[in-house]
Design a protein around this motif. Structure first.
Motif, PDB file in Angstrom:
ATOM      1  N   SER A   1      -2.940  -7.557  -8.033  1.00 12.27           N
ATOM      2  CA  SER A   1      -3.933  -8.573  -7.725  1.00 12.27           C
ATOM      3  C   SER A   1      -3.479  -9.343  -6.500  1.00 12.27           C
ATOM      4  O   SER A   1      -2.349  -9.203  -6.039  1.00 12.27           O
ATOM      5  N   GLY A   2      -4.386 -10.170  -5.993  1.00 12.43           N
ATOM      6  CA  GLY A   2      -4.048 -10.945  -4.813  1.00 12.43           C
ATOM      7  C   GLY A   2      -4.200 -10.133  -3.539  1.00 12.43           C
ATOM      8  O   GLY A   2      -5.003  -9.197  -3.454  1.00 12.43           O
ATOM      9  N   LEU A   3      -3.376 -10.464  -2.528  1.00 12.32           N
ATOM     10  CA  LEU A   3      -3.454  -9.805  -1.222  1.00 12.32           C
ATOM     11  C   LEU A   3      -2.660  -8.503  -1.220  1.00 12.32           C
ATOM     12  O   LEU A   3      -1.781  -8.288  -2.063  1.00 12.32           O
ATOM     13  N   ILE A   4      -2.982  -7.634  -0.255  1.00 12.46           N
ATOM     14  CA  ILE A   4      -2.154  -6.465   0.066  1.00 12.46           C
ATOM     15  C   ILE A   4      -1.417  -6.813   1.351  1.00 12.46           C
ATOM     16  O   ILE A   4      -2.026  -6.928   2.411  1.00 12.46           O
ATOM     17  N   LEU A   5      -0.095  -7.041   1.257  1.00 10.31           N
ATOM     18  CA  LEU A   5       0.656  -7.643   2.357  1.00 10.31           C
ATOM     19  C   LEU A   5       1.365  -6.641   3.240  1.00 10.31           C
ATOM     20  O   LEU A   5       1.830  -6.997   4.321  1.00 10.31           O
ATOM     21  N   MET A   6       1.486  -5.369   2.823  1.00 14.94           N
ATOM     22  CA  MET A   6       2.222  -4.387   3.624  1.00 14.94           C
ATOM     23  C   MET A   6       1.516  -3.040   3.567  1.00 14.94           C
ATOM     24  O   MET A   6       1.018  -2.656   2.510  1.00 14.94           O
ATOM     25  N   ASP A   7       1.522  -2.313   4.704  1.00 17.50           N
ATOM     26  CA  ASP A   7       0.975  -0.955   4.782  1.00 17.50           C
ATOM     27  C   ASP A   7       1.839  -0.151   5.742  1.00 17.50           C
ATOM     28  O   ASP A   7       2.519  -0.717   6.616  1.00 17.50           O
TER      29      ASP A   7
ATOM     30  N   CYS B   1      10.970   2.957   6.145  1.00 21.26           N
ATOM     31  CA  CYS B   1      12.376   2.575   6.076  1.00 21.26           C
ATOM     32  C   CYS B   1      13.256   3.799   6.313  1.00 21.26           C
ATOM     33  O   CYS B   1      12.878   4.926   5.979  1.00 21.26           O
ATOM     34  N   ALA B   2      14.446   3.548   6.853  1.00 13.76           N
ATOM     35  CA  ALA B   2      15.435   4.630   6.998  1.00 13.76           C
ATOM     36  C   ALA B   2      16.205   4.829   5.699  1.00 13.76           C
ATOM     37  O   ALA B   2      16.792   5.872   5.481  1.00 13.76           O
ATOM     38  N   GLY B   3      16.200   3.836   4.826  1.00 13.35           N
ATOM     39  CA  GLY B   3      16.892   3.930   3.559  1.00 13.35           C
ATOM     40  C   GLY B   3      18.168   3.115   3.520  1.00 13.35           C
ATOM     41  O   GLY B   3      18.763   2.933   2.473  1.00 13.35           O
ATOM     42  N   THR B   4      18.604   2.597   4.699  1.00 10.14           N
ATOM     43  CA  THR B   4      19.851   1.829   4.765  1.00 10.14           C
ATOM     44  C   THR B   4      19.605   0.344   4.936  1.00 10.14           C
ATOM     45  O   THR B   4      20.559  -0.428   4.967  1.00 10.14           O
TER      46      THR B   4
ATOM     47  N   CYS C   1       0.837  -1.205   0.000  1.00 14.08           N
ATOM     48  CA  CYS C   1       0.000   0.000   0.000  1.00 14.08           C
ATOM     49  C   CYS C   1       0.871   1.254   0.000  1.00 14.08           C
ATOM     50  O   CYS C   1       1.981   1.267   0.552  1.00 14.08           O
ATOM     51  N   ASP C   2       0.375   2.341  -0.620  1.00  7.10           N
ATOM     52  CA  ASP C   2       1.178   3.561  -0.751  1.00  7.10           C
ATOM     53  C   ASP C   2       1.123   4.467   0.471  1.00  7.10           C
ATOM     54  O   ASP C   2       1.750   5.517   0.466  1.00  7.10           O
ATOM     55  N   ASP C   3       0.392   4.076   1.542  1.00  3.56           N
ATOM     56  CA  ASP C   3       0.333   4.933   2.728  1.00  3.56           C
ATOM     57  C   ASP C   3       1.739   5.128   3.295  1.00  3.56           C
ATOM     58  O   ASP C   3       2.432   4.156   3.646  1.00  3.56           O
ATOM     59  N   ASN C   4       2.181   6.387   3.408  1.00  2.00           N
ATOM     60  CA  ASN C   4       3.474   6.781   3.990  1.00  2.00           C
ATOM     61  C   ASN C   4       4.677   6.246   3.202  1.00  2.00           C
ATOM     62  O   ASN C   4       5.816   6.355   3.664  1.00  2.00           O
ATOM     63  N   PHE C   5       4.485   5.671   2.037  1.00  2.00           N
ATOM     64  CA  PHE C   5       5.594   5.127   1.236  1.00  2.00           C
ATOM     65  C   PHE C   5       6.324   6.285   0.544  1.00  2.00           C
ATOM     66  O   PHE C   5       5.726   7.042  -0.202  1.00  2.00           O
ATOM     67  N   ASP C   6       7.629   6.443   0.827  1.00  2.00           N
ATOM     68  CA  ASP C   6       8.382   7.561   0.261  1.00  2.00           C
ATOM     69  C   ASP C   6       9.682   7.065  -0.367  1.00  2.00           C
ATOM     70  O   ASP C   6       9.872   5.860  -0.571  1.00  2.00           O
ATOM     71  N   MET C   7      10.583   8.004  -0.741  1.00  4.11           N
ATOM     72  CA  MET C   7      11.794   7.653  -1.472  1.00  4.11           C
ATOM     73  C   MET C   7      12.723   6.745  -0.657  1.00  4.11           C
ATOM     74  O   MET C   7      13.414   5.893  -1.226  1.00  4.11           O
TER      75      MET C   7
ATOM     76  N   ASP D   1      13.095  -5.585   6.529  1.00  7.83           N
ATOM     77  CA  ASP D   1      13.828  -5.082   7.693  1.00  7.83           C
ATOM     78  C   ASP D   1      13.253  -3.761   8.200  1.00  7.83           C
ATOM     79  O   ASP D   1      13.686  -3.250   9.227  1.00  7.83           O
ATOM     80  N   CYS D   2      12.331  -3.163   7.431  1.00 11.53           N
ATOM     81  CA  CYS D   2      11.718  -1.896   7.815  1.00 11.53           C
ATOM     82  C   CYS D   2      10.480  -2.158   8.666  1.00 11.53           C
ATOM     83  O   CYS D   2       9.941  -3.273   8.710  1.00 11.53           O
ATOM     84  N   SER D   3       9.980  -1.112   9.319  1.00  8.80           N
ATOM     85  CA  SER D   3       8.727  -1.257  10.053  1.00  8.80           C
ATOM     86  C   SER D   3       7.558  -1.173   9.080  1.00  8.80           C
ATOM     87  O   SER D   3       7.600  -0.444   8.100  1.00  8.80           O
ATOM     88  N   TYR D   4       6.533  -1.987   9.329  1.00 10.27           N
ATOM     89  CA  TYR D   4       5.317  -1.984   8.514  1.00 10.27           C
ATOM     90  C   TYR D   4       4.215  -2.677   9.290  1.00 10.27           C
ATOM     91  O   TYR D   4       4.468  -3.310  10.337  1.00 10.27           O
ATOM     92  N   ILE D   5       2.999  -2.525   8.800  1.00  6.28           N
ATOM     93  CA  ILE D   5       1.872  -3.220   9.412  1.00  6.28           C
ATOM     94  C   ILE D   5       1.211  -4.081   8.351  1.00  6.28           C
ATOM     95  O   ILE D   5       1.328  -3.822   7.158  1.00  6.28           O
ATOM     96  N   THR D   6       0.530  -5.119   8.801  1.00  8.86           N
ATOM     97  CA  THR D   6      -0.194  -6.005   7.875  1.00  8.86           C
ATOM     98  C   THR D   6      -1.691  -5.833   7.974  1.00  8.86           C
ATOM     99  O   THR D   6      -2.415  -6.239   7.070  1.00  8.86           O
ATOM    100  N   ASN D   7      -2.156  -5.211   9.079  1.00 11.29           N
ATOM    101  CA  ASN D   7      -3.597  -4.967   9.241  1.00 11.29           C
ATOM    102  C   ASN D   7      -3.923  -3.644   8.562  1.00 11.29           C
ATOM    103  O   ASN D   7      -3.981  -2.595   9.185  1.00 11.29           O
ATOM    104  N   HIS D   8      -4.108  -3.694   7.236  1.00  7.99           N
ATOM    105  CA  HIS D   8      -4.205  -2.468   6.429  1.00  7.99           C
ATOM    106  C   HIS D   8      -5.655  -2.044   6.227  1.00  7.99           C
ATOM    107  O   HIS D   8      -6.597  -2.771   6.559  1.00  7.99           O
ATOM    108  N   ASN D   9      -5.811  -0.849   5.654  1.00  8.67           N
ATOM    109  CA  ASN D   9      -7.127  -0.317   5.268  1.00  8.67           C
ATOM    110  C   ASN D   9      -7.103   0.112   3.799  1.00  8.67           C
ATOM    111  O   ASN D   9      -7.722   1.084   3.418  1.00  8.67           O
ATOM    112  N   CYS D  10      -6.358  -0.625   2.974  1.00  6.15           N
ATOM    113  CA  CYS D  10      -6.078  -0.199   1.604  1.00  6.15           C
ATOM    114  C   CYS D  10      -6.827  -1.060   0.593  1.00  6.15           C
ATOM    115  O   CYS D  10      -7.280  -2.170   0.885  1.00  6.15           O
ATOM    116  N   GLY D  11      -6.950  -0.530  -0.615  1.00  6.51           N
ATOM    117  CA  GLY D  11      -7.424  -1.270  -1.775  1.00  6.51           C
ATOM    118  C   GLY D  11      -6.347  -1.262  -2.844  1.00  6.51           C
ATOM    119  O   GLY D  11      -5.344  -0.542  -2.742  1.00  6.51           O
TER     120      GLY D  11
END
Length: 470
Positions: free
Chosen positions: A431-437, A441-444, A397-403, A450-460
């Motif tokens: 298609s399929g599941l949305i596995l990350m929201d 990431c710090a970029g390194t 999901c694109d929530d908070n997803f940055d460079m 290895d980054c923080s993320y959640i799986t209980n999303h509210n995305c389409g």
């Protein structure tokens, strides 16, 4: 001091029980509304030091604007917060904290709250042992309807609506965002959507004066595209706004003047030497009404094509295929081979070879093994992000997803860095599941996992994110 010491003992015992039950304590008013190892990232409205969790919760109950608390179990510090967790303000991991929310609230919907009745857009909250109040949580009015328009975006903190025009309509005014003011009333919407108005010609104006007094001239009349004017993206009038006619055709004597030289004609030979000519006419103006003709010649000549006859170029043989232009052995790359226009080379103005001097083919097209790849693109360095988790492939999901997040994705695929993020399914829906929201990431990091993320999303899938790598 004795009470605080006693409470610290109770805190210690309750923290021991956290290992087994993950509950803070067994008080019924907040036992099921806490988060161990998490906190709300909000600036506290008040802070207490050297205080236990039960006293911290009671301080929140006694404070008129407190809805939740962050309790630091290492420093025994109580932070009173004037907000609760929601999708705009989610909890974050922090092992030093325990997060607790006020639970003695009721959904209003016309229910009695102390001495008043809350409307359907408020919540009844107990702010002390004897006092309750209605807290507005949404706008009391419905979203205003914009003729020929739609709501593009809604927010709830603050409550707002942003409008745009339907396809084919043009916006007028810049105030397309309204907010819900205190009392549940929407602010004014100084914005409208107008349909296109096509322009129509008005009547012709009268003829103007003749341009000359003898020898023939012209006069004009005009019309305007103002019946109505084209507006809001409508088309302008087709045709001319001016018409002309001749006038005073009795001529005055006009002497002839040479016009410009025309272009050179074809050479009499294609190679080895020839001649070509160009002409001019006595027409600038023509001699008329007894005027004199032009003096001098109307034709000049020069030599041409004095070099050798042209030799057209021909293609040589194709060279060998080059190396695959991608260092990895999977994920797609290209290789090239070339040919030269030297069989023979073009000479003396001969034409060069027709067609391409290089061709490409794909190589290393096997999908890379691992837990991430790019899809929905005809190039290997661009696509929506797919990840493999718990036996399934799915999107991000694109929530908070940055460079910074995109850099980690690209580097884990063997690229140098990311050059662009493509939110809102810009590269197509997966298609399929949305596995990350809410990937952060710090970029390194070596992998997005290895980054923080959640799986209980509210995305389409309309929020699937893509990247471009370099």
């Amino acid at each position: 001091m004795l009470y605080f010491a006693t409470e610290l003992i109770l805190v210690f015992l309750s923290l021991l029980s956290l290992v087994e039950t993950s509950d803070i304590c067994h008080k019924p008013n907040w036992n099921n509304n806490n988060a161990n190892g998490k906190r709300l990232p909000e600036f506290p409205i008040k802070i207490f030091e050297k205080i236990g969790p039960q006293s911290c919760y009671r301080e929140c109950q006694a404070h008129g604007n407190c809805f939740s608390v962050n309790w630091d179990r290492n420093q025994f510090t109580c932070q009173l917060i004037d907000k609760k967790k929601n999708q705009l303000k989610p909890l974050i991991d922090d092992v030093n904290f325990v997060y607790m929310e006020m639970t003695d609230t009721v959904g209003a919907g016309g229910k009695l709250c102390g001495d008043v009745i809350c409307n359907n857009y408020s919540t009844c909250i107990r702010i002390s042992s004897e006092k309750m109040t209605c807290i507005e949580t949404d706008c009391a009015e419905h979203y205003p309807v914009l003729k020929n328009g739609v709501v593009l975006e809604r927010t709830f903190s603050p409550i707002s609506a942003t409008y745009g025009c339907s396809p084919g309509f043009t916006s007028v005014g810049s105030g397309n965002r309204i907010t819900c003011r205190p009392g549940g009333k929407w602010s004014a919407l100084s914005y409208r959507c107008e349909p296109p108005v096509n322009g129509v010609w008005g009547s012709w104006y009268g003829w103007g004066s003749c341009s000359v007094t003898c020898g023939g001239g012209t006069k004009h009349r005009t019309r305007s595209c103002d019946n109505p004017l084209p507006m809001y993206g409508g088309s302008s009038c087709s045709g001319s706004s001016v018409v002309s006619t001749t006038c005073i055709t009795i001529g005055c004597p006009v002497n002839g003047v040479w016009g410009s030289w025309y272009g050179w004609g074809s050479c009499s030979a294609t190679c080895g030497g020839g001649a070509k000519h160009r002409t001019r006419s006595c027409d600038n103006p023509l001699p008329m009404y007894g005027g004199s003709s032009c003096s001098g010649s109307s034709v000049v000549s020069t030599t041409c094509n004095t070099i050798g006859c042209p030799v057209n170029g021909g293609w040589g043989f194709w060279g060998e295929w080059g190396n695959c232009q991608r260092t990895t052995t999977c994920g797609g790359g290209v290789r090239i081979r070339i040919r030269l226009c030297d069989n023979p080379r073009p000479m003396y103005g001969g034409s060069s070879c027709i067609g391409t001097s290089e061709i490409f083919t794909t190589c290393n097209t096997d999908r890379c093994s691992g837990n991430i790849f790019l899809a929905n693109s005809n190039v290997h360095n661009k696509g929506i992000v797919y990840v493999y988790r718990n036996g399934y492939w799915g999107t991000v999901c694109d929530d908070n997803f940055d460079m910074e997040d995109a850099h980690v994705v690209c580097k884990s695929l063997g690229f140098i860095r990311a050059t662009a993020v493509h939110p809102s399914a810009t590269l197509g829906e997966g298609s399929g599941l949305i596995l990350m929201d809410d990937v952060n990431c710090a970029g390194t990091e070596g992998s997005i996992f290895d980054c923080s993320y959640i799986t209980n999303h509210n995305c389409g899938h309309h929020e699937d994110v893509g990247v471009t790598c370099q």
